[in-house]
Motif scaffolding. Sequence first.
Motif, PDB file in Angstrom:
ATOM      1  N   ASP A   9      -0.501 -15.019   3.651  1.00 55.84           N
ATOM      2  CA  ASP A   9       0.680 -14.478   2.803  1.00 55.84           C
ATOM      3  C   ASP A   9       1.868 -14.983   3.620  1.00 55.84           C
ATOM      4  O   ASP A   9       2.144 -14.806   4.686  1.00 55.84           O
ATOM      5  CB  ASP A   9       0.508 -12.925   2.877  1.00 55.84           C
ATOM      6  N   THR A  29       4.654 -15.996  -1.544  1.00 52.54           N
ATOM      7  CA  THR A  29       3.644 -15.042  -2.269  1.00 52.54           C
ATOM      8  C   THR A  29       3.868 -13.808  -2.275  1.00 52.54           C
ATOM      9  O   THR A  29       3.237 -13.120  -2.919  1.00 52.54           O
ATOM     10  CB  THR A  29       2.288 -15.353  -1.422  1.00 52.54           C
ATOM     11  N   VAL A  57       4.744 -13.325  -7.983  1.00 53.44           N
ATOM     12  CA  VAL A  57       4.786 -13.145  -6.637  1.00 53.44           C
ATOM     13  C   VAL A  57       4.732 -11.308  -6.246  1.00 53.44           C
ATOM     14  O   VAL A  57       5.432 -10.517  -7.106  1.00 53.44           O
ATOM     15  CB  VAL A  57       6.115 -13.441  -5.915  1.00 53.44           C
ATOM     16  N   ARG A 237       5.299 -23.927   3.943  1.00 51.78           N
ATOM     17  CA  ARG A 237       4.464 -24.072   3.101  1.00 51.78           C
ATOM     18  C   ARG A 237       3.794 -25.587   3.073  1.00 51.78           C
ATOM     19  O   ARG A 237       2.547 -25.654   2.996  1.00 51.78           O
ATOM     20  CB  ARG A 237       5.285 -23.754   1.490  1.00 51.78           C
ATOM     21  N   ALA A 248      -1.809 -16.874  -0.264  1.00 52.88           N
ATOM     22  CA  ALA A 248      -1.940 -15.895  -1.318  1.00 52.88           C
ATOM     23  C   ALA A 248      -1.630 -14.434  -0.678  1.00 52.88           C
ATOM     24  O   ALA A 248      -1.792 -14.192   0.688  1.00 52.88           O
ATOM     25  CB  ALA A 248      -3.517 -15.700  -1.668  1.00 52.88           C
TER      26      ALA A 248
END
Length: 250
Positions: A9, A29, A57, A237, A248
């Motif tokens: 995450d 996320t 989100v 990312r 996630a």
Amino acid sequence: MTRSEIIIDLNADLGEGVGDDEAMIGVVTSANVACGFHAGDPHELLATCRAAAAAGVRIGAQVSYPDLEGFGRRFMDIEPARLTADIIYQIGALQAIARSVGADVEYVKPHGALYNSIVAHENQADAVIDAIVELGVDLPLMGLPGSLSLRRAECRGVRVIAEAFADRGYRPDGTLVPRSEQGAVLTDTDEIARRVVSMVEHHEIRAVDGTVMRIEAESVCLHGDTPGAVEHARAVRNALAAAGIGLAAR
């Protein structure tokens, strides 16, 4: 575990009136949304929650000391019962805002000095946990791995989310380097991206003195107010994706 099975995450502090929240919401996320005690006003928090909900989100309540002047980065020796009330108030206010846009507050993350104090401060750690317990809802507490607050939360049946920091320096004991000291904040984009991949894939991080420490984290924080924050976030990312690591909320 193979790379394709690793999920992490990415969270960021938003709704504070600093940085580019819109761009950060496109990267992370989970959104740690300010609750008005250290930053943010109702209009700003509503806009942040609406944007987060539209992007899928996860929303968390970023609770803090009542310290607008110091941006929540000054320790306050608040009586535990009052601190508990302050936390309940902040979570409740943000929950109402989130629900108005079809979302919910799904976790709690203390901000700034409060986050750091409950790593070892028993009374304040218990005060934060008391607030979550007294609300009677399933809200995980996000915090530093190995901290007193996470240990005591688990003992009381509160779920926890262990967190690492992409752009903050670590001491050899696993705590964060205070912002007043050299090495507290990292600014090199490539370095930040590399260290996050190492954290997630190898569970390792290097402290400011060179010590290599083991770190277990379910979420990585990308500070929205760090210079170059959006560039850092996008690089992290992209580096995770290149390493085959999924993103996630967990």
